[in-house]
Structure formats: structure tokens, C-alpha cells
Design a protein around this motif. Sequence first.
Motif, PDB file in Angstrom:
ATOM      1  N   MET A 144      -6.444   0.588  -0.651  1.00 35.02           N
ATOM      2  CA  MET A 144      -5.165   0.191  -1.226  1.00 35.02           C
ATOM      3  C   MET A 144      -4.310   1.431  -1.451  1.00 35.02           C
ATOM      4  O   MET A 144      -4.708   2.349  -2.161  1.00 35.02           O
ATOM      5  CB  MET A 144      -5.358  -0.560  -2.546  1.00 35.02           C
ATOM      6  CG  MET A 144      -4.030  -0.992  -3.175  1.00 35.02           C
ATOM      7  SD  MET A 144      -4.228  -1.891  -4.744  1.00 35.02           S
ATOM      8  CE  MET A 144      -4.750  -3.494  -4.148  1.00 35.02           C
ATOM      9  N   HIS A 146      -1.409   1.554  -2.991  1.00 31.58           N
ATOM     10  CA  HIS A 146      -0.461   1.328  -4.086  1.00 31.58           C
ATOM     11  C   HIS A 146      -1.120   1.695  -5.408  1.00 31.58           C
ATOM     12  O   HIS A 146      -2.348   1.680  -5.521  1.00 31.58           O
ATOM     13  CB  HIS A 146      -0.025  -0.137  -4.111  1.00 31.58           C
ATOM     14  CG  HIS A 146       0.634  -0.588  -2.845  1.00 31.58           C
ATOM     15  ND1 HIS A 146       1.950  -0.322  -2.567  1.00 31.58           N
ATOM     16  CD2 HIS A 146       0.150  -1.265  -1.777  1.00 31.58           C
ATOM     17  CE1 HIS A 146       2.263  -0.835  -1.377  1.00 31.58           C
ATOM     18  NE2 HIS A 146       1.174  -1.400  -0.880  1.00 31.58           N
ATOM     19  N   GLU A 149      -2.418  -3.486  -8.135  1.00 30.58           N
ATOM     20  CA  GLU A 149      -2.320  -4.692  -7.319  1.00 30.58           C
ATOM     21  C   GLU A 149      -0.940  -5.333  -7.386  1.00 30.58           C
ATOM     22  O   GLU A 149      -0.526  -6.031  -6.440  1.00 30.58           O
ATOM     23  CB  GLU A 149      -3.396  -5.706  -7.715  1.00 30.58           C
ATOM     24  CG  GLU A 149      -3.367  -6.189  -9.137  1.00 30.58           C
ATOM     25  CD  GLU A 149      -4.159  -5.328 -10.103  1.00 30.58           C
ATOM     26  OE1 GLU A 149      -4.551  -5.856 -11.153  1.00 30.58           O
ATOM     27  OE2 GLU A 149      -4.373  -4.129  -9.818  1.00 30.58           O
ATOM     28  N   TRP A 152       0.998  -3.991  -4.628  1.00 29.30           N
ATOM     29  CA  TRP A 152       0.399  -4.523  -3.394  1.00 29.30           C
ATOM     30  C   TRP A 152       0.875  -5.955  -3.155  1.00 29.30           C
ATOM     31  O   TRP A 152       1.270  -6.316  -2.040  1.00 29.30           O
ATOM     32  CB  TRP A 152      -1.116  -4.449  -3.525  1.00 29.30           C
ATOM     33  CG  TRP A 152      -1.926  -4.903  -2.346  1.00 29.30           C
ATOM     34  CD1 TRP A 152      -1.887  -4.404  -1.076  1.00 29.30           C
ATOM     35  CD2 TRP A 152      -2.926  -5.926  -2.343  1.00 29.30           C
ATOM     36  NE1 TRP A 152      -2.806  -5.057  -0.285  1.00 29.30           N
ATOM     37  CE2 TRP A 152      -3.458  -5.991  -1.038  1.00 29.30           C
ATOM     38  CE3 TRP A 152      -3.442  -6.772  -3.319  1.00 29.30           C
ATOM     39  CZ2 TRP A 152      -4.464  -6.879  -0.687  1.00 29.30           C
ATOM     40  CZ3 TRP A 152      -4.445  -7.652  -2.977  1.00 29.30           C
ATOM     41  CH2 TRP A 152      -4.947  -7.708  -1.664  1.00 29.30           C
TER      42      TRP A 152
END
Length: 346
Positions: A144, A146, A149, A152
Motif C-alpha cells: 500500500m 498510501h 486505508e 487508498w
Amino acid sequence: MTVLTHNEETSMIPRIAIAAGDPAGIGSEIVARLLAHEANRHAADILIVADRGELEEGMRICGERFDYKLADDPQAPVFTPGVPVLVDYRGWAELPFERAVSTANGGRYAMDTLRRAIEFTVAGVTDAVCFAPLNKHSLHLGGMGHPDETHWFAEMLQPNGPYGELNALDGLWTSRVTSHVPLKDVAGLLTEERIVGAIQLIHSTLTRVGVASPRIALCGLNPHAGDNGSFGREEIDVIGPAIEAARRQGLPVVGLFPSDTIFLKRDELDAIVTMYHDQGQIAMKLMGFSRGVTVHGGMPIPIATPAHGTAFDIHGKGEAGWGAIQAAFDVACRMARARRGAALAA
């Protein structure tokens, strides 16, 4: 009074996609505890997106079982009242999973299953997403790019307007102007636009779940809300003007209040807007750690999760409480029903 037909009543039953979170934590266990309760299985049509072995492991750990069926067609699952449907899926993750530790493999599993749950909801197969806790370090190890979340989700869903994490506990909601950033950067990130955006976000979310006229209060940044500039000017130069701008837009916001007393007014409020992460989170978690919910507000689909973390330290011990995922599931159902009601009225 509007009387619904049988088909309309049936159409108001929400469909919830559930992802089990990081496999190193308590996700599968608390999902199993949630769905072992018959009332929850009848509150919504439920689509579980998880590796079948993980779901079975969760039931083994908590010592409770429930009937479920495998999706015949993972792209178009057919729902049966009271019987969750499982899409047996683990994405790019590999077995076995390591437990009680952050890993790239666990992060990939959490991301891939959650992404699939979101895809089902975007496609209209389900109405909302409820997911078990994630571990940010695992997510970053798993790829990930970012900080969290929420960003994201925003890349995937492209929200049209302000978005961010909201927290809910026993009818009180909070939003925050800054979130997962170093504390030293908070003051420099406060702008009138960001503050008004946080007020708009929580107002629109509350109206979507049926609170017609949300009572919203704004929190200061500095001790004693700056005490007329004695301990900082952010309240005078930025936060105060943002309150006036929000009122000109018709948003019912009151304040500003010092952060060490604002939560004493919680019985008089529906929402509190804070300036940074811990300003609201400490209070909310002290008031009800086992019941807190995080809602990813501003997204085009409802997304809810427990406000607590993955609890690696108690994985596999059968000790995990399920109060917060119950509350997250309830919020997801409520938002999903409101979404379905709006669609029927359109």
C-alpha cells in the motif's frame, strides 16, 4: 403513512460485504463471533470475502459455528436469507499465514479481500462494506503506497467532495481535520477550507443515516482553545473564521470549545469536529473502546470497521470481544438501508 409492498420490504434488507482483515490478528475470530448470532444473519444478506480456511479457523478459535454456503459463481453470488455466502478468496496471498506479527503476505491478504468486497459493493451486489481490523504496517509491507486505508479507498472510489475517517460511539460521532500526520505538522495543515470540509463531511454523513438536524460542535487546537491568543492564535486566525464560514453555508455548528471539556457536552451533541487524531480518539476510546466504530465518510459507498486494532497479542486465544464489530455491522446496515431507501424514493 407509506405502506411497503412485500417486494419493497424485501428490497429494504441490506446486503453487506464482510472482509476479515489481517490474518495475524483477531479478524476471523470476531467475524465468526458476529455471524454466530442468528439475529445478525437475518439482519442482512451477508457476503463474506475470505479464505475458507481462515473462516474455519476463526470459528475454531471462538468455539462457535454457523452455517454458510460457498458462492457457486464468485462473480454473481446468490443470497439465501439467514445463510451467509462465502466467496473463497485470498488474492495474491500465500498460505500458511504467519500469526501475531506484521507481514507483507498478511497485508496483501487484507488488501486483496477488502478490495474485492469494495468491488462487489461498487457493482451493486452488496450495499455496504464492513471489515475487520487492518494493520497499517502490514499494509505498507504488502504494497500500500498510501499513509492509510482512507486514502487508498479514495484512489479507488474517487469521492466527490470531502472525505475522511469518522468515529461513532453510542450516537456520538467525530470527524477530524487532520488524521494520520505527525503532531508537529498539525497547526500548519489547518485551513478554513479543511475545517469547513470536516464539518460538511460529518453533517452530510449524519443526515444520510437519518439525523435530520445534527448538533455539531467544534473543538479548539490549543490549551483552553488558545485563551484569546495567550496560547496560540489558530483559534482566532483560522478556526473561528471557519466556524463563521460554515454557518454562512447553513451548517448548524457551535463552539468553539476547549478540547479538554468538549466531550463533557456529549449528551447535548450529535457530533464533534476535532483538529487532530488523538484529540478525539482518546476520548472516544476511553468512553467505549469495545463499541467504537470507524466510518470512512465521504465515500460513494458505506464502509465501516471497528475502531480498535488487530490485537496481535491475543490472536488465537479466543479472548477477543466482538462488541465493536457488532457496532460496525449495525452502522453498515443502517447506512445500507438509508442508501436503499434513497434509491427507492428516487
